[in-house]
Design an enzyme around this catalytic site. Structure first.
Site, PDB file in Angstrom:
ATOM      1  N   ASP A 168       0.826  -1.188   0.000  1.00 24.37           N
ATOM      2  CA  ASP A 168       0.000   0.000   0.000  1.00 24.37           C
ATOM      3  C   ASP A 168       0.870   1.252   0.000  1.00 24.37           C
ATOM      4  OD1 ASP A 168      -2.590   1.237   0.304  1.00 24.37           O
ATOM      5  OD2 ASP A 168      -1.884   1.819   2.288  1.00 24.37           O
ATOM      6  N   THR A 180      -3.311   5.508  -4.268  1.00 22.35           N
ATOM      7  CA  THR A 180      -2.213   6.300  -3.715  1.00 22.35           C
ATOM      8  C   THR A 180      -0.946   6.156  -4.541  1.00 22.35           C
ATOM      9  OG1 THR A 180      -1.802   4.470  -2.223  1.00 22.35           O
ATOM     10  CG2 THR A 180      -2.987   6.322  -1.333  1.00 22.35           C
ATOM     11  N   THR A 181      -0.622   4.930  -4.912  1.00 25.92           N
ATOM     12  CA  THR A 181       0.594   4.734  -5.697  1.00 25.92           C
ATOM     13  C   THR A 181       0.449   5.440  -7.038  1.00 25.92           C
ATOM     14  OG1 THR A 181       0.591   2.557  -4.702  1.00 25.92           O
ATOM     15  CG2 THR A 181       2.260   2.964  -6.346  1.00 25.92           C
TER      16      THR A 181
HETATM   17  P1  ADP Z   1      -2.817   2.167  -6.066  1.00 27.65           P
HETATM   18  O1  ADP Z   1      -2.139   2.433  -4.766  1.00 27.65           O
HETATM   19  O2  ADP Z   1      -2.600   3.294  -7.013  1.00 27.65           O
HETATM   20  O3  ADP Z   1      -4.227   1.760  -5.937  1.00 27.65           O
HETATM   21  P2  ADP Z   1      -2.327  -0.538  -6.893  1.00 27.65           P
HETATM   22  O4  ADP Z   1      -1.089  -1.300  -6.625  1.00 27.65           O
HETATM   23  O5  ADP Z   1      -3.554  -0.898  -6.166  1.00 27.65           O
HETATM   24  O6  ADP Z   1      -1.989   0.976  -6.684  1.00 27.65           O
HETATM   25  O7  ADP Z   1      -2.583  -0.643  -8.464  1.00 27.65           O
HETATM   26  C1  ADP Z   1      -3.653  -0.009  -9.062  1.00 27.65           C
HETATM   27  C2  ADP Z   1      -3.565  -0.126 -10.556  1.00 27.65           C
HETATM   28  O8  ADP Z   1      -3.648  -1.484 -10.965  1.00 27.65           O
HETATM   29  C3  ADP Z   1      -4.725   0.590 -11.209  1.00 27.65           C
HETATM   30  O9  ADP Z   1      -4.239   1.310 -12.301  1.00 27.65           O
HETATM   31  C4  ADP Z   1      -5.620  -0.557 -11.654  1.00 27.65           C
HETATM   32  O10 ADP Z   1      -6.404  -0.208 -12.761  1.00 27.65           O
HETATM   33  C5  ADP Z   1      -4.619  -1.618 -11.990  1.00 27.65           C
HETATM   34  N1  ADP Z   1      -5.202  -2.949 -11.996  1.00 27.65           N
HETATM   35  C6  ADP Z   1      -5.875  -3.559 -10.994  1.00 27.65           C
HETATM   36  N2  ADP Z   1      -6.284  -4.799 -11.375  1.00 27.65           N
HETATM   37  C7  ADP Z   1      -5.838  -4.974 -12.639  1.00 27.65           C
HETATM   38  C8  ADP Z   1      -5.942  -6.042 -13.587  1.00 27.65           C
HETATM   39  N3  ADP Z   1      -6.561  -7.173 -13.297  1.00 27.65           N
HETATM   40  N4  ADP Z   1      -5.375  -5.856 -14.804  1.00 27.65           N
HETATM   41  C9  ADP Z   1      -4.730  -4.715 -15.092  1.00 27.65           C
HETATM   42  N5  ADP Z   1      -4.602  -3.687 -14.245  1.00 27.65           N
HETATM   43  C10 ADP Z   1      -5.159  -3.793 -13.034  1.00 27.65           C
END
Ligand code: ADP
Ligand code: MG
Length: 542
Positions: free
Chosen positions: A68, A101-102
């Site tokens: 996170d 957040t990321t």
């Molecule tokens: P954040 O802290 O920004 O939420 P995450 O590590 O949760 O970071 O990653 C979020 C990103 O991953 C978003 O751009 C989301 O659309 C993408 N994402 C989530 N699930 C998938 C998936 N199954 N395929 C492709 N991208 C995905």
């Protein structure tokens, strides 16, 4: 270095305290940008389903393992002022949207990186800021036209939102299971006022309990207390519970001043004890006559009082948390009473069942079927403390995004699809703007592609090929195409059920833009000598 003004033939005038340092112009700018980029780089590898986790060890040796962004940045001991501003981005994002957040931090870093190239080409920072502002504004317009309504297939869509938020976390393996809990919890506590939907996440109380497996986690329609009944002679469960909430001790009142009672014969002692006994018996009588069969007390309960309660079949809990008392009051409709003399049937709350159950190796109390039940509890289980903690963080994110999606009713496709679409639209928009701002808008458009590129990189795909494929798909009007992190190439993200709340994407773009422009406008850093006497400048690279 100290700053001063030199008059004609006069001694220089120093306006800053000795030891204050000042860095100006391009040096200040490039130091700030470098620091901000360093923060963004530190979380980059965690982005997306294939992102990795970080193990953070603090000075006390405590370990946090997480994926996170906000947690990572909170735990890192960062000193540099510009780097701290980037951390603010993560905090804002977390507060408003619970997720993304990321994304926000990586985007802010990329915007600054692209600005550096423009500054090198002698585009003035204020022009860059103006271009970024125009681009972000346009991006919001475009997004508002492309939101997908969740209401038609509400629980399915909300489930997909939760699952997307949980992908790539250690909780990913049980995401179906956790998503279901999140969605049911949000729908249960959500309300509507003047046509506006709202969710108060305080109504979803989360309890962690180490032991068991994640799949033993449950949603309880009511309240869960990490307590046990005070006396084993009390019933284990009470149906049609009438609950009294008392926030004072059920004990013989202690005098404020120390008093000595001289007892000269055994009869006196007996009558003294009788009086105490009688008093406590009276208290329990009062409770009983109010009709209460469950007592939750915020303070202590005397042993003797416990005994009388057990004999009367009353279920009692002592030293409940204040927050639990408030939640119970809200859920059961009971008022919190200080003086037992005030207790009557009107002050009682109601629940269909109050029950003590063994969870792991300790007992917990379940209060279910509450009368004004706008309150649910979630019991999170996991094998070890680190697992439960990370599940808790993942759950908080997921329940947060579900609440946001439920409140706003619109989602966007993820996997970088929306940002790729925006990137394309903004490039077209830039052409119509012209001048140097056009360069800034183009830089902004390019920066948005950092998200699909990083998703590809973290998935071990070739980032250049992926971006080429993505651009091609979008040129063919396939707006929902994003990075296929599992099989490589690009894919329709709506079909793949990768969706996230519109607010998460909007907020990420806005706060990244605001912070990047704020950092760009700084061309003068004046810093006081650090209190510890250390060399602040050397540390910050000025
Ligand atoms: P954040 O802290 O920004 O939420 P995450 O590590 O949760 O970071 O990653 C979020 C990103 O991953 C978003 O751009 C989301 O659309 C993408 N994402 C989530 N699930 C998938 C998936 N199954 N395929 C492709 N991208 C995905
Ligand atoms: Mg996320």
């Amino acid at each position: 270095m100290n700053s001063g003004a030199q008059g004609q033939g006069q001694a220089p005038i120093f306006i800053l305290k000795e030891g204050t340092s000042q860095t100006r112009g391009k040096t200040a700018q490039s130091n700030n940008i470098a620091a901000a980029k360093a923060v963004a780089n530190s979380v980059r590898s965690t982005l997306g389903p294939k992102g990795m986790d970080k193990m953070l060890v603090d000075s006390m040796g405590d370990v946090v393992i997480t994926n996170d962004g906000a947690t990572i940045l909170k735990e890192m001991d960062i000193e540099h002022p510009a780097a701290k501003m980037i951390i603010e981005v993560a905090k804002t994002q977390e507060q408003h949207c619970y997720d993304g957040t990321t994304t926000a931090v990586v985007l802010a870093g990329e915007l600054l990186k692209r600005s550096e190239d423009l500054i090198e080409q002698n585009v003035h920072p204020t022009v860059i800021c103006e271009g970024f502002r125009l681009a972000a504004e346009k991006a919001m317009d475009i997004l508002s036209e492309h939101g997908i309504d969740v209401n038609s297939e509400q629980s399915k869509m909300l489930n997909e939102v939760a699952k997307t938020a949980l992908t790539g976390k250690s909780a990913g393996a049980v995401r179906e299971f956790l998503s279901d809990i999140c969605v049911r919890a949000v729908i249960c506590v959500g309300g509507e006022e003047d046509g506006e939907r709202y969710v108060d996440l305080d109504d979803i109380k989360v309890q962690k309990k180490q032991g068991g497996s994640i799949r033993d986690s449950t949603l309880i329609d009511g309240i869960l207390l990490d307590k046990e009944r005070v006396h084993s002679g009390m019933p284990r469960s009470v149906t049609s519970a009438s609950i009294a909430l008392i926030n004072s001790a059920i004990e013989v009142k202690k005098t404020e001043v120390d008093a000595k009672i001289q007892i000269t014969n055994p009869n006196q002692l007996a009558s003294f004890l009788d009086e105490e006994e009688g008093y406590l018996k009276g208290l329990v009588e009062k409770i009983k006559s109010s009709g209460a069969n469950v007592v939750i007390c915020q303070k202590g309960i005397d042993d003797l009082a416990q005994h009388y309660m057990a004999k009367s079949g009353i279920f009692a809990v002592r030293r409940a948390k204040k927050s639990d008392m408030e939640a119970l009051s809200k859920a059961t409709g009971a008022s919190i009473i200080t003086n037992i003399d005030d207790l009557n049937s009107e002050e009682l709350g109601h629940a269909s069942k109050v029950e003590e159950k063994k969870i792991g190796d300790s007992d917990m109390i379940f209060i279910t079927g509450c009368e004004s039940a706008k309150s649910v509890s979630v019991l999170l289980r996991g094998g070890t403390e680190h697992v439960v903690d990370e599940i808790r963080r993942a759950f908080d994110d997921a329940v947060g995004v579900v609440s946001v999606a439920w409140e706003d009713g619109t989602v966007l496709t993820g996997g970088g699809s929306v940002l790729a679409a925006l990137s394309r639209d903004l490039r077209n928009f830039a052409e119509g703007v012209g001048g140097r701002e056009q360069m800034a808008i183009e830089a902004f458009a390019g920066a948005l592609e950092v998200i699909p590129r990083t998703l590809a990189e973290n998935a071990g795909l070739d980032p250049v090929n992926t971006i080429i494929d993505l651009r091609k798909a979008h040129a063919e009007g396939k707006r929902n195409f994003g990075v296929n992190v599992y099989e490589g190439g690009v894919k329709d993200m709506l079909a793949a059920n990768v969706v996230e709340p519109q607010r998460v994407v909007e907020q990420a773009i806005q706060s990244a833009t605001e912070t990047a422009t704020m950092i760009l406008r700084i061309d003068d850093v004046i810093s006081a000598k650090s209190a510890s006497g250390g060399d602040m400048d050397a540390m910050m690279g000025y």
